[in-house]
Enzyme design. Structure first.
Site, PDB file in Angstrom:
ATOM      1  N   GLU A   1       0.785  -1.033  -0.063  1.00 58.64           N
ATOM      2  CA  GLU A   1       0.028   0.085   0.136  1.00 58.64           C
ATOM      3  C   GLU A   1       0.874   1.380   0.044  1.00 58.64           C
ATOM      4  OE1 GLU A   1      -3.125   0.121  -0.437  1.00 58.64           O
ATOM      5  OE2 GLU A   1      -3.158  -1.988  -0.525  1.00 58.64           O
TER       6      GLU A   1
ATOM      7  N   HIS B   1       2.826  -9.984  -9.791  1.00 62.22           N
ATOM      8  CA  HIS B   1       4.289 -10.241  -9.566  1.00 62.22           C
ATOM      9  C   HIS B   1       5.088  -9.167  -8.999  1.00 62.22           C
ATOM     10  CE1 HIS B   1       8.144 -11.041 -11.553  1.00 62.22           C
ATOM     11  NE2 HIS B   1       8.330 -10.053 -11.835  1.00 62.22           N
ATOM     12  N   SER B   2       4.600  -7.885  -9.144  1.00 63.53           N
ATOM     13  CA  SER B   2       5.058  -6.954  -8.507  1.00 63.53           C
ATOM     14  C   SER B   2       4.007  -5.709  -8.533  1.00 63.53           C
ATOM     15  CB  SER B   2       6.297  -6.316  -9.221  1.00 63.53           C
ATOM     16  OG  SER B   2       6.022  -5.815 -10.575  1.00 63.53           O
TER      17      SER B   2
ATOM     18  N   SER C   1      19.015  -7.243  -9.819  1.00 64.52           N
ATOM     19  CA  SER C   1      17.828  -7.093 -10.949  1.00 64.52           C
ATOM     20  C   SER C   1      17.642  -8.451 -11.907  1.00 64.52           C
ATOM     21  CB  SER C   1      17.637  -5.921 -11.402  1.00 64.52           C
ATOM     22  OG  SER C   1      17.265  -4.833 -10.142  1.00 64.52           O
TER      23      SER C   1
END
Length: 443
Positions: free
Chosen positions: A118, A334-335, A204
């Site tokens: 959030e 997923h993200s 990443s």
């Protein structure tokens, strides 16, 4: 005529067909092969001696090795969805305090995920990835490892850090990239790392940590009386990267004590497993590389614990790698850059978020043992929420790292080209101070 006769003699001497095999060559043939050469007939179970397939047998008729003729690797499970141990012999016999830590660490991770997700939606951080539905694979595996074992994570193993002692402030400072972040604000959110906890910083690019882990494990093996192994986590999507295949082959041929821990959670972002690969999942690939494998229920914290414990014992005893495949379901997106409602039905999601949820399963088990107190657990959740929200408020106020630190910590002595770049940056910032929020950065 004499010239032709001389040339024929020379060629005969050079031709392998012109002279009998040496004793060494005869020795390379099996006795069965020798008897076959002497006139044996019928089907053969002889083993060839080709260097590339030493265990293969000779046959007299061709037979295709079809993937559907190979039995799928079964899924090891200890606890069903009702928290019942299917086979009492597989009960890990963990102490009450250990099981309660497992449960609370899973709840802490789940609670923190909800708030930080959030937080990103409110624009307070740039990016976030939740771990919903995979909490058991983190906590169960971490509990079975030694704190000295090295971990190479992907980006959905925050629970391993929770188990090892990474604090709420550690997590949130990293996500906010402030001066208290151990990574000095250089990484995207959820790219955690901790030298103290033997957790190598997440990067990443997908799959790069897998060959690194194989190499680190090989280095450990070369140390006298080594008692450490390496575990590397990755998703089934990352298993399609070339890095994974290189790591498998490296570890198998050099006998590295590494645990390849694949979280098969059903989706590589929006691509379902059935469209990612053919064959028997990721564990099914192990045999092709000459590695051991074990597939288990990744929503079952006890199956995960037992599997990882067995794997650790194996790699250290045999100095060989192993592939673990934790079957799970990614409940969250997923993200924060993904919307999973576009590619999977809500009904499917509901099953995994209730009946098959790893926290619910462990709760059922604890209720059966009389180890669960609803009031105390509710208070624990409230306490975690309060800590997370309080830390977010603090982390937002902490200054960002000195921007000069982006040039540091790579070399023991900064090379000339980096010194020049930093000098140019300092001049640029000084000339255009009004365009940069320098008050938000340490000086």
């Amino acid at each position: 005529m004499s010239l032709l006769r001389t040339l024929g003699t020379v060629l005969a001497r050079r031709s392998p067909l012109a002279r009998p095999p040496s004793r060494a060559v005869v020795k390379c043939l099996s006795s069965d092969a020798a008897s076959q050469q002497q006139g044996a007939s019928g089907p053969s179970s002889l083993h060839a001696k080709f260097p590339g397939a030493l265990e293969a047998s000779f046959v007299t008729t061709p037979k295709l090795a079809l993937p559907e003729s190979i039995e799928p690797i079964p899924i090891y499970r200890v606890m069903n969805s009702e928290g019942v141990i299917d086979d009492p012999s597989q009960e890990p016999n963990l102490e009450q305090a250990t099981v309660q830590k497992m449960f609370r660490d899973m709840v802490l991770l789940n609670t923190m995920d909800k708030i930080l997700y959030e937080s990103q939606r409110q624009g307070r951080i740039s990016f976030y990835m939740t771990n919903f539905g995979e909490e058991a694979s983190h906590i169960g595996s971490a509990a079975a490892l030694s704190p000295e074992d090295w971990v190479y994570g992907q980006y959905r193993e925050a629970g391993v850090l929770v188990w090892r002692g990474f604090t709420i402030s550690d997590f949130i400072n990293q996500c906010y990239g402030n001066a208290e972040d151990q990574g000095k604000g250089r990484q995207m959110p959820v790219h955690y790392g901790s030298r103290k906890l033997n957790f190598v910083t997440i990067s990443s690019p997908l799959g790069t940590q897998i060959p690194q882990a194989a190499g680190a494990a090989y280095a450990f093996k070369l140390q006298p009386n080594n008692q450490r192994c390496v575990i590397t986590y990755f998703g089934e999507g990352a298993a399609s990267e070339g890095d994974t295949h290189a790591a498998f082959n490296f570890a198998a041929t050099l006998d590295s004590p590494v645990i390849f821990f694949c979280r098969n959670n059903g989706f590589a972002i929006s691509t379902p497993s059935r469209e990612q690969y053919r064959g028997d999942g990721i564990a099914g690939r192990a045999a092709g590389y000459g590695m051991a494998a074990l597939r288990f229920d990744g929503t079952d914290v006890f199956a995960t614990y037992n599997a990882t414990k067995l794997a650790r014992e194996y790699v250290l005893r045999e100095n060989k790698p192993i592939v673990l495949e934790a079957m799970a379901y990614r409940i969250g997106h997923h993200s924060t850059s993904d919307d999973s409602t576009a590619y999977r039905p809500a009904e499917e999601l509901e099953v995994w978020n209730t009946v098959e949820h790893p926290i619910a399963k462990l709760k059922h088990y604890m209720l059966r043992r009389g180890w669960f107190d609803e009031a105390k657990e509710n208070e624990f959740v409230k306490s975690v929420r309060k800590q997370v929200l309080s830390q977010i408020n603090q982390s937002e106020r902490i200054l960002k790292p000195d921007w000069r630190e982006m040039f540091q910590d790579v070399y023991a002595e900064m090379p000339a080209h980096l010194k020049e770049q930093m000098r140019a940056m300092e001049e640029h910032v000084e000339q255009h101070r009004e365009h940069y929020p320098l008050k938000d950065f340490k000086q």
